[in-house]
Design a protein around this motif. Structure first.
Motif, PDB file in Angstrom:
ATOM      1  N   MET A   1      -0.329   8.812   0.786  1.00 34.00           N
ATOM      2  CA  MET A   1      -0.322   8.188  -0.533  1.00 34.00           C
ATOM      3  C   MET A   1       0.613   8.981  -1.442  1.00 34.00           C
ATOM      4  SD  MET A   1      -3.553   7.573  -3.080  1.00 34.00           S
ATOM      5  CE  MET A   1      -4.358   6.536  -1.902  1.00 34.00           C
ATOM      6  N   ILE A   2       1.479   8.258  -2.111  1.00 33.93           N
ATOM      7  CA  ILE A   2       2.431   8.914  -2.992  1.00 33.93           C
ATOM      8  C   ILE A   2       2.026   8.653  -4.432  1.00 33.93           C
ATOM      9  CG2 ILE A   2       4.840   9.084  -3.661  1.00 33.93           C
ATOM     10  CD1 ILE A   2       4.571   9.921  -0.890  1.00 33.93           C
ATOM     11  N   THR A  99      -0.189   2.334  -5.001  1.00 34.05           N
ATOM     12  CA  THR A  99       0.873   3.189  -4.471  1.00 34.05           C
ATOM     13  C   THR A  99       1.881   2.349  -3.685  1.00 34.05           C
ATOM     14  OG1 THR A  99      -0.026   3.706  -2.273  1.00 34.05           O
ATOM     15  CG2 THR A  99      -0.872   4.986  -4.137  1.00 34.05           C
ATOM     16  N   ASP A 100       3.088   2.871  -3.541  1.00 31.84           N
ATOM     17  CA  ASP A 100       4.120   2.201  -2.746  1.00 31.84           C
ATOM     18  C   ASP A 100       4.025   2.562  -1.268  1.00 31.84           C
ATOM     19  OD1 ASP A 100       5.290   0.945  -4.932  1.00 31.84           O
ATOM     20  OD2 ASP A 100       6.490   2.720  -5.424  1.00 31.84           O
ATOM     21  N   GLY A 101       3.196   3.546  -0.923  1.00 37.11           N
ATOM     22  CA  GLY A 101       3.055   3.954   0.470  1.00 37.11           C
ATOM     23  C   GLY A 101       3.873   5.185   0.803  1.00 37.11           C
ATOM     24  N   ASP A 102       3.815   5.587   2.072  1.00 32.97           N
ATOM     25  CA  ASP A 102       4.555   6.746   2.543  1.00 32.97           C
ATOM     26  C   ASP A 102       6.059   6.482   2.467  1.00 32.97           C
ATOM     27  OD1 ASP A 102       2.107   7.861   3.103  1.00 32.97           O
ATOM     28  OD2 ASP A 102       2.179   7.422   5.248  1.00 32.97           O
ATOM     29  N   LEU A 103       6.804   7.539   2.174  1.00 33.92           N
ATOM     30  CA  LEU A 103       8.242   7.432   1.928  1.00 33.92           C
ATOM     31  C   LEU A 103       9.048   8.096   3.033  1.00 33.92           C
ATOM     32  CD1 LEU A 103      10.769   7.027   0.017  1.00 33.92           C
ATOM     33  CD2 LEU A 103      10.214   9.307  -0.879  1.00 33.92           C
ATOM     34  N   GLY A 163      17.494  13.868   5.583  1.00 35.71           N
ATOM     35  CA  GLY A 163      16.334  12.989   5.662  1.00 35.71           C
ATOM     36  C   GLY A 163      15.106  13.641   5.065  1.00 35.71           C
ATOM     37  N   LEU A 164      14.334  12.878   4.322  1.00 38.35           N
ATOM     38  CA  LEU A 164      13.131  13.370   3.682  1.00 38.35           C
ATOM     39  C   LEU A 164      11.981  12.421   3.951  1.00 38.35           C
ATOM     40  CD1 LEU A 164      12.703  14.775   0.124  1.00 38.35           C
ATOM     41  CD2 LEU A 164      11.369  12.780   0.792  1.00 38.35           C
ATOM     42  N   VAL A 165      10.801  13.004   4.229  1.00 38.31           N
ATOM     43  CA  VAL A 165       9.601  12.209   4.475  1.00 38.31           C
ATOM     44  C   VAL A 165       8.463  12.770   3.649  1.00 38.31           C
ATOM     45  CG1 VAL A 165       8.109  11.198   6.224  1.00 38.31           C
ATOM     46  CG2 VAL A 165      10.405  11.942   6.848  1.00 38.31           C
ATOM     47  N   ALA A 166       7.694  11.918   2.992  1.00 38.87           N
ATOM     48  CA  ALA A 166       6.553  12.359   2.190  1.00 38.87           C
ATOM     49  C   ALA A 166       5.407  11.380   2.360  1.00 38.87           C
ATOM     50  CB  ALA A 166       6.951  12.446   0.707  1.00 38.87           C
ATOM     51  N   GLY A 167       4.199  11.917   2.457  1.00 41.05           N
ATOM     52  CA  GLY A 167       3.039  11.042   2.579  1.00 41.05           C
ATOM     53  C   GLY A 167       1.810  11.731   3.101  1.00 41.05           C
ATOM     54  N   PRO A 168       1.688  11.930   4.414  1.00 41.52           N
ATOM     55  CA  PRO A 168       0.477  12.539   4.976  1.00 41.52           C
ATOM     56  C   PRO A 168       0.318  13.998   4.566  1.00 41.52           C
ATOM     57  CG  PRO A 168       1.712  11.359   6.657  1.00 41.52           C
ATOM     58  CD  PRO A 168       2.586  11.449   5.457  1.00 41.52           C
TER      59      PRO A 168
END
Length: 216
Positions: A1-2, A99-103, A163-168
């Motif tokens: 969740m962002i 939320t928009d979800g994981d990014l 590359g970037l990942v955000a969420g969990p």
């Protein structure tokens, strides 16, 4: 969740990375789905790689490696202080109420001096790709505030693919992740030889077929 804190942190981390201070990321989980492909069996640059890449083409390349069940795709935000040549795309996974979800974000920009670990607290060099240096950096969870982030980037002559990942929630080295957008999957996107500021017309054409695209 962002949430707001995470979104602010992603923005802060990205800008710091662009300045060569810190570059980080997180992880995403996906749902099954179908998407167009920019697949090229040779997966290598050709003499025709002379077409400026687009945000949508970047999304198509991402979807050649990442789970297809994304909820939306859009251009990465370009800020006033974004570096020369900056272009990127974002995918969202698992949106929920509010939320928009994981990014998952992938971007490119012009840069002559390579980005390395520098003073980053959590950063390692990964196996290189075609002679280019690849790095992984991350920030761990801040309880009650932020789930954590991780990123992978490659230095190529005159440009950076990032590359970037955000969420969990990220409690340890992200290489321990086995589901969603893992470090290995993100590295596969970033080291794809077609992911360059100048790519082929076929890659750009594939980008026009990406579904669920939202304009900036």
């Amino acid at each position: 969740m962002i949430g707001f804190v995470t979104a602010h942190r992603v923005r802060t981390v990205l800008l710091a990375g662009l300045a060569g201070l810190v570059v980080l990321c997180g992880c995403a989980t996906a749902v099954p789905g179908v998407t167009p492909s920019a697949s090229d069996p040779s997966n290598s640059p050709t003499p025709s790689a002379s077409t400026p890449i687009t945000s949508r083409a970047i999304a198509a390349l991402m979807l050649d490696h990442l789970p297809a069940g994304y909820s939306s795709a859009r251009p990465a935000w370009v800020y006033d202080d974004s570096p020369t040549g900056f272009v990127g795309a974002e995918l969202r996974y698992r949106p929920s109420e509010g939320t928009d979800g994981d990014l998952v974000r992938v971007s490119l920009w012009s840069r002559d001096d390579p980005m390395t670990c520098g003073s980053r607290e959590h950063c390692v060099e990964l196996p290189g790709a075609n002679g280019d240096r690849v790095f992984l950096a991350w920030e761990l969870q801040e309880p009650e505030e932020d789930p954590g982030l991780f990123s992978v980037w490659v230095n190529r002559p005159g440009e950076v693919a990032y590359g970037l990942v955000a969420g969990p929630v990220l409690k340890t080295d992200p290489r321990s992740l086995t589901t969603g957008t893992t470090v290995d999957l993100l590295r596969a996107v970033i080291t794809d030889e077609r992911l360059r500021l100048l790519t082929t017309a076929d890659v750009v054409a594939a980008g026009e077929q990406v579904q669920r695209w939202k304009k900036q």
